[in-house]
Scaffold this motif. Structure first.
Motif, short mmCIF file in Angstrom:
data_model
loop_
_atom_site.label_atom_id
_atom_site.label_comp_id
_atom_site.label_asym_id
_atom_site.label_seq_id
_atom_site.Cartn_x
_atom_site.Cartn_y
_atom_site.Cartn_z
N GLU A 1 -13.18 -29.20 -9.90
CA GLU A 1 -12.81 -27.97 -9.19
C GLU A 1 -12.74 -26.81 -10.17
O GLU A 1 -12.12 -26.90 -11.22
N CYS A 2 -13.41 -25.69 -9.82
CA CYS A 2 -13.36 -24.52 -10.69
C CYS A 2 -13.63 -23.25 -9.90
O CYS A 2 -14.20 -23.30 -8.80
N ASP A 3 -13.23 -22.13 -10.48
CA ASP A 3 -13.50 -20.82 -9.86
C ASP A 3 -14.76 -20.20 -10.42
O ASP A 3 -15.47 -19.48 -9.71
N TYR A 4 -15.04 -20.46 -11.71
CA TYR A 4 -16.22 -19.90 -12.36
C TYR A 4 -16.79 -20.91 -13.34
O TYR A 4 -16.07 -21.76 -13.88
N ILE A 5 -18.09 -20.76 -13.61
CA ILE A 5 -18.74 -21.48 -14.70
C ILE A 5 -19.22 -20.41 -15.67
O ILE A 5 -19.97 -19.50 -15.29
N VAL A 6 -18.76 -20.48 -16.92
CA VAL A 6 -19.15 -19.50 -17.95
C VAL A 6 -20.11 -20.19 -18.91
O VAL A 6 -19.82 -21.27 -19.43
N VAL A 7 -21.26 -19.53 -19.16
CA VAL A 7 -22.32 -20.12 -19.98
C VAL A 7 -22.66 -19.17 -21.13
O VAL A 7 -22.83 -17.97 -20.92
N ALA A 8 -22.74 -19.73 -22.33
CA ALA A 8 -23.10 -18.93 -23.51
C ALA A 8 -23.91 -19.79 -24.47
O ALA A 8 -23.37 -20.72 -25.06
N ALA A 9 -25.20 -19.52 -24.57
CA ALA A 9 -26.08 -20.24 -25.50
C ALA A 9 -25.91 -21.76 -25.36
O ALA A 9 -25.75 -22.48 -26.35
N LEU B 1 -25.51 -24.05 -9.76
CA LEU B 1 -25.36 -22.62 -9.51
C LEU B 1 -24.60 -22.36 -8.21
O LEU B 1 -23.92 -21.34 -8.07
N GLU B 2 -24.71 -23.27 -7.27
CA GLU B 2 -24.03 -23.12 -5.98
C GLU B 2 -22.59 -23.63 -6.00
O GLU B 2 -21.82 -23.38 -5.07
N HIS B 3 -22.22 -24.34 -7.06
CA HIS B 3 -20.86 -24.91 -7.14
C HIS B 3 -19.81 -23.82 -7.35
O HIS B 3 -18.70 -23.90 -6.81
N ALA B 4 -20.15 -22.80 -8.13
CA ALA B 4 -19.24 -21.68 -8.41
C ALA B 4 -20.07 -20.56 -9.01
O ALA B 4 -21.18 -20.81 -9.52
N PRO B 5 -19.59 -19.32 -8.99
CA PRO B 5 -20.33 -18.24 -9.68
C PRO B 5 -20.54 -18.60 -11.14
O PRO B 5 -19.59 -18.94 -11.85
N CYS B 6 -21.80 -18.54 -11.60
CA CYS B 6 -22.14 -18.91 -12.98
C CYS B 6 -22.44 -17.63 -13.76
O CYS B 6 -23.40 -16.92 -13.46
N ILE B 7 -21.62 -17.35 -14.76
CA ILE B 7 -21.74 -16.13 -15.54
C ILE B 7 -22.24 -16.46 -16.94
O ILE B 7 -21.64 -17.26 -17.65
N ASN B 8 -23.35 -15.84 -17.30
CA ASN B 8 -23.93 -16.06 -18.62
C ASN B 8 -23.69 -14.85 -19.51
O ASN B 8 -23.83 -13.72 -19.07
N LEU B 9 -23.34 -15.10 -20.77
CA LEU B 9 -23.15 -14.04 -21.75
C LEU B 9 -24.32 -14.10 -22.72
O LEU B 9 -24.32 -14.88 -23.67
N HIS B 10 -25.34 -13.27 -22.46
CA HIS B 10 -26.57 -13.30 -23.25
C HIS B 10 -26.56 -12.19 -24.28
O HIS B 10 -26.27 -11.03 -23.97
N ALA B 11 -26.91 -12.53 -25.52
CA ALA B 11 -26.77 -11.60 -26.64
C ALA B 11 -27.97 -10.66 -26.79
O ALA B 11 -28.62 -10.59 -27.84
N SER B 12 -28.28 -9.94 -25.73
CA SER B 12 -29.29 -8.88 -25.79
C SER B 12 -29.02 -7.91 -24.64
O SER B 12 -28.19 -8.18 -23.77
#
Length: 302
Positions: free
Chosen positions: A79-87, A97-108
């Motif tokens: 169970e989660c509210d967000y998925i945070v992705v970084a490299a 992607l449908e399980h929770a909002p997936c937020i990526n922190l891309h370095a550009s």
């Protein structure tokens, strides 16, 4: 706020640490790449993200392929509210992607430099600005809608390591901002006509020639400390300085010997060399190297 975090290198670990120490945020699971053999003895070594997670008693998952059905089903039970992705190093399948909002922190500054090496690519191209993009992920490679971008300046002598650190700091603050204010932002489509891509860096990328001084110096900035820059002879250029990009010279010719360095000509421009490292030997100052090789002004550095 419950968060699943996905990431692998130091950049990601810094973001993970920030989330862990932020009030009202709980990391319920961490996904990272499998342990890899490192060094000549091939010692199985965990990612720094795994190390940080275990230090904070967070359960770690290390699937070889995120797209496997059992891996997806296991994640969907968390169970989660967000998925945070970084490299992280893998593209997320639609089911995740449908399980929770997936937020990526891309370095550009997307859509520039989608892919595996955006920080190095900005240096290779001689960019004067870069940044971190918070993006709502889709099934493409860094193609999702942009939530927010934070830009920073790149110094003309900026090295990869210092730029990594600056962008990690930016990413940490941006992550918290976007998570705390997610519903206040309206993600915007990327302009695909302006997109560019960058691939994973390999050891072979570090080989350089004395063709153009600026290009050589930008490779030095981007590829230090790894894979480093080296000549076809495997001589590594450990500490160099860009001088100019106007003169025309014989490639690799030693133009001048100074107190603690030498000036080397490129077909276009020139550089100053302070330290080198011959293959299978320790780093040394350039004067010791050329004295040992018995070469001097008008000879070729190789």
């Amino acid at each position: 706020m419950k968060i699943i975090f996905m990431g692998t290198p130091e950049y990601a670990a810094r973001i993970l640490e920030k989330i862990i120490t932020t009030k009202d945020m709980e990391v319920v699971a961490v996904y990272t790449q499998p342990d890899k053999p490192v060094g000549r003895k091939k010692v199985l070594t965990p990612s720094i993200v795994k190390t940080v997670a275990l230090q904070n008693n967070i359960k770690v998952y290390q699937p070889n392929r995120l797209r496997e059905a059992d891996v997806i089903e296991e994640l969907k039970k968390i169970e989660c509210d967000y998925i945070v992705v970084a490299a992280y190093g893998q593209i997320l399948p639609r089911e995740i992607l449908e399980h929770a909002p997936c937020i990526n922190l891309h370095a550009s500054i997307l859509p520039q430099y989608r892919g595996a090496s955006p920080i190095q690519q900005a240096l290779l191209k001689g960019e004067r600005k870069t940044g971190v993009t918070a993006m709502l992920m889709d099934e493409g490679l860094d193609t999702g809608d942009i939530i927010k971008i934070k830009e920073i300046d790149i110094d003309k002598n900026e090295m990869a390591e210092s730029l990594f650190n600056k962008l990690a700091d930016v990413a940490c603050e941006l992550t918290v901002d976007v998570l705390e204010n997610f519903n206040k932002y309206t993600p915007a489509k990327q302009d695909n006509s302006k997109s560019s891509h960058c691939t994973k860096i390999t050891k072979q990328d570090g080989e350089v020639t004395f063709e153009e001084a600026k290009t050589l110096f930008n490779k030095y900035r981007a590829f230090t400390p790894w894979p480093g820059v080296y000549l076809s002879s495997k001589l590594k250029l450990k500490r160099i300085e860009f001088l100019e990009n106007e003169t025309q010279n014989e490639s690799g010719k030693i133009l001048k010997i100074e107190k603690d360095s030498i000036i080397v000509g490129c077909k276009k421009g020139s550089i100053r060399v302070y330290n080198v490292q011959p293959e299978s030997k320790k780093e040394m100052d350039i004067l010791s190297y050329i004295n040992g090789k018995r070469i001097g002004v008008a000879d070729t550095l190789s």
